[in-house]
Design a protein around this motif. Structure first.
Motif, mmCIF file in Angstrom:
data_model
loop_
_atom_site.group_PDB
_atom_site.id
_atom_site.type_symbol
_atom_site.label_atom_id
_atom_site.label_comp_id
_atom_site.label_asym_id
_atom_site.label_seq_id
_atom_site.Cartn_x
_atom_site.Cartn_y
_atom_site.Cartn_z
ATOM 1 N N ALA A 389 77.193 -6.469 87.648
ATOM 2 C CA ALA A 389 77.223 -5.547 88.781
ATOM 3 C C ALA A 389 78.442 -4.649 88.774
ATOM 4 O O ALA A 389 78.491 -3.671 89.523
ATOM 5 C CB ALA A 389 77.159 -6.333 90.089
ATOM 6 N N ALA A 390 79.420 -4.960 87.939
ATOM 7 C CA ALA A 390 80.587 -4.083 87.847
ATOM 8 C C ALA A 390 80.271 -2.823 87.046
ATOM 9 O O ALA A 390 81.022 -1.850 87.089
ATOM 10 C CB ALA A 390 81.758 -4.825 87.192
ATOM 11 N N ARG A 391 79.151 -2.818 86.329
ATOM 12 C CA ARG A 391 78.827 -1.695 85.462
ATOM 13 C C ARG A 391 77.739 -0.780 86.023
ATOM 14 O O ARG A 391 77.527 0.318 85.519
ATOM 15 C CB ARG A 391 78.397 -2.206 84.083
ATOM 16 C CG ARG A 391 79.516 -2.885 83.325
ATOM 17 C CD ARG A 391 79.159 -3.051 81.855
ATOM 18 N NE ARG A 391 78.221 -4.134 81.608
ATOM 19 C CZ ARG A 391 77.685 -4.407 80.433
ATOM 20 N NH1 ARG A 391 77.978 -3.670 79.377
ATOM 21 N NH2 ARG A 391 76.854 -5.424 80.281
ATOM 22 N N ALA A 392 76.982 -1.221 87.035
ATOM 23 C CA ALA A 392 75.898 -0.402 87.574
ATOM 24 C C ALA A 392 75.578 -0.830 88.996
ATOM 25 O O ALA A 392 75.865 -1.954 89.403
ATOM 26 C CB ALA A 392 74.662 -0.521 86.692
ATOM 27 N N GLU A 393 74.984 0.092 89.742
ATOM 28 C CA GLU A 393 74.603 -0.193 91.124
ATOM 29 C C GLU A 393 73.382 -1.115 91.158
ATOM 30 O O GLU A 393 72.487 -1.009 90.325
ATOM 31 C CB GLU A 393 74.275 1.102 91.858
ATOM 32 C CG GLU A 393 75.468 1.995 92.110
ATOM 33 C CD GLU A 393 76.471 1.348 93.054
ATOM 34 O OE1 GLU A 393 76.032 0.765 94.070
ATOM 35 O OE2 GLU A 393 77.662 1.422 92.764
ATOM 36 N N PRO A 394 73.327 -2.025 92.131
ATOM 37 C CA PRO A 394 72.160 -2.915 92.217
ATOM 38 C C PRO A 394 70.956 -2.195 92.830
ATOM 39 O O PRO A 394 71.098 -1.245 93.610
ATOM 40 C CB PRO A 394 72.647 -4.044 93.125
ATOM 41 C CG PRO A 394 73.694 -3.408 93.988
ATOM 42 C CD PRO A 394 74.360 -2.373 93.123
ATOM 43 N N LEU A 395 69.802 -2.668 92.490
ATOM 44 C CA LEU A 395 68.566 -2.232 93.132
ATOM 45 C C LEU A 395 68.445 -2.887 94.504
ATOM 46 O O LEU A 395 69.150 -3.851 94.799
ATOM 47 C CB LEU A 395 67.374 -2.643 92.265
ATOM 48 C CG LEU A 395 67.185 -1.851 90.969
ATOM 49 C CD1 LEU A 395 66.365 -2.664 89.966
ATOM 50 C CD2 LEU A 395 66.509 -0.518 91.263
ATOM 51 N N PRO A 396 67.573 -2.387 95.375
ATOM 52 C CA PRO A 396 67.352 -3.062 96.658
ATOM 53 C C PRO A 396 66.982 -4.522 96.446
ATOM 54 O O PRO A 396 66.231 -4.860 95.532
ATOM 55 C CB PRO A 396 66.197 -2.270 97.282
ATOM 56 C CG PRO A 396 66.299 -0.911 96.677
ATOM 57 C CD PRO A 396 66.766 -1.144 95.268
#
Length: 451
Positions: A389-396
């Motif tokens: 999660a430090a590399r990309a935004e999470p999905l809903p």
């Protein structure tokens, strides 16, 4: 012989009668992709083609449990009709039901003569018209997984997995399929002529994947819809249950609905290919990729359309959890397979098998088109294993959050149509509300004895 007796409908009737067919099943998808249908005796096919078949519009607003959800245009309008006209271009015999042929139906609103606002097939057509305005002809290859179950009266749900064999991923034959379900199903689907190419056992016990060939996006959606309906019907014929539920079992993975997407020009050349461009992907492909990433939160509402969908997604699940992409990387939300040239394409791994094929394809194409028009570049591709999660935004993480994201994404909702979006949001928010009020088995097990 009169002119009416030599009409295309009557010529088709003669062909059907000569093949021993006396019933035509006219089908269409509802809002969640379930098949709705009516059997029409062959002698009455001309009337069905001339005047259509009347159904209550509230079929689009009916829950899987048979409740009518209060969606605009349904209960508030006095439960008016929709009109379904056989699309004889899609007519084919049902290999497992002698004497029966089936075809898809075109759905209109009798009051306006226009497509019904909730019609998934017409929503896809509208998005494809937008793509055509920009010289794009999308090509789609669907990949779907499902679980097969046997009856089990002693189990709470009444079903158990057809096989609990472990370690049989990517296999065929009796090793994981004691009754040759896959082989028998492949042959019947071949005869249904929906573009089935092959299949295998998947990761989990009783999970299968059957591959559909790629092609024109509208026909790919038709074929995926008919595939899901056929798989469920063939299982019922054997007293079994085939489910495309996203995650039916706590101790198994989920079932995906992956889409392979490219576009061709008027001459049929793949416009996603450019060997001199970054990653071997043309500007059109990179812009489409950027659009899918930008609209991913809203896209989740249609790609992961149930409360259960969000139990399939998460770290280390081989299902997307973050908004990212990678080169031949199956831990990314969008994978770019290694083929280039005519094989250049994007693989969206976001969708789960419960998704309505028409809505998933329409929403994906709408997001890609918005990216192409915005002409933005995607971020750098994921390297190595994802789920960081430090590399990309999470999905809903829930259906509610995804529905909120869809409502907030005005560019996507305008492309899909405001009437459709309003109906979809109302219908799905009712599903969330009903789930939140339901006492689950987990809650009783967790709390009843100790509290």
């Amino acid at each position: 012989m009169s002119a009416s007796d030599t009409s295309p409908v009557h010529r088709r009737m003669e062909q059907l009668a000569a093949a021993g067919i006396d019933v035509v099943r006219v089908t269409y998808p509802d809002l969640i992709g379930t098949e709705r249908a009516r059997d029409v005796l062959l002698d009455h096919l001309p009337s069905a083609c001339d005047h259509g078949l009347a159904f209550c519009r509230a079929v689009y607003h009916t829950s899987p449990q048979g409740d009518t959800v209060d969606v605009a245009g349904g209960l508030d309008a006095g439960l008016p009709d929709i009109c379904v006209t056989p699309d004889l271009d899609t007519l084919t015999a049902l290999p497992w039901e002698p004497g029966v042929a089936t075809c898809l139906g075109n759905v209109t609103d009798p009051a306006t003569g226009l497509p019904a606002p909730e019609s998934p097939r017409d929503l896809l057509r509208a998005v494809l018209d937008r793509c055509a305005e920009h010289g794009l002809r999308p090509v789609v290859g669907p990949e779907l997984e499902y679980f097969l179950c046997d009856e089990a009266p002693d189990r709470p749900q009444g079903w158990r997995r057809y096989s609990d064999a472990d370690g049989v991923v990517y296999t065929a034959g009796l090793r994981a399929d004691r009754d040759n379900h896959l082989l028998r199903t492949l042959r019947l689907l071949r005869d249904l002529d929906i573009g089935v190419s092959g299949g295998n056992h998947e990761y989990d016990g009783s999970q299968f994947e059957i591959n559909l060939t790629h092609g024109d996006a509208a026909r790919a959606a038709d074929r995926a819809f008919r595939f899901k309906s056929a798989i469920k019907e063939l299982a019922r014929k054997e007293g079994r249950l085939a489910t495309f539920m996203a995650k039916p079992f706590n101790d198994a993975g989920g079932s995906g609905f992956h889409l392979h997407l490219s576009c061709v020009d008027a001459e049929g050349a793949n416009v996603f290919a450019d060997p001199a461009a970054p990653y071997g992907l043309s500007a059109t492909a990179r812009h489409a990729l950027a659009g899918v990433l930008a609209h991913a939160p809203a896209l989740s509402a249609l790609a992961n359309p149930t409360v259960n969908s969000y139990k399939r997604i998460g770290p280390d699940t081989l299902a997307p959890w973050l908004i990212d992409w990678g080169l031949d990387n199956r831990s990314a939300m969008v994978r770019v397979p290694p083929e280039r040239g005519a094989g250049s394409r994007l693989e969206l791994r976001l969708g789960d098998a419960s998704a309505n094929p028409y809505l998933l394809i329409a929403a994906t194409l709408a997001a890609a088109l918005l990216g192409i028009l915005a002409r933005e570049e995607p971020p750098a591709p994921l390297e190595g294993y994802g789920y960081d999660a430090a590399r990309a935004e999470p999905l809903p993480a829930t259906l509610s959050a995804a529905l909120d994201a869809l409502e907030a994404d005005t560019a996507l909702t305008e492309t899909l149509g405001k009437d459709f979006t309003a109906s979809y949001l109302s219908y799905k928010r009712d599903e969330v509300t009903r789930f939140q009020r339901h006492v689950t088995d987990w809650e009783f097990t967790e709390y009843a004895y100790h509290l």
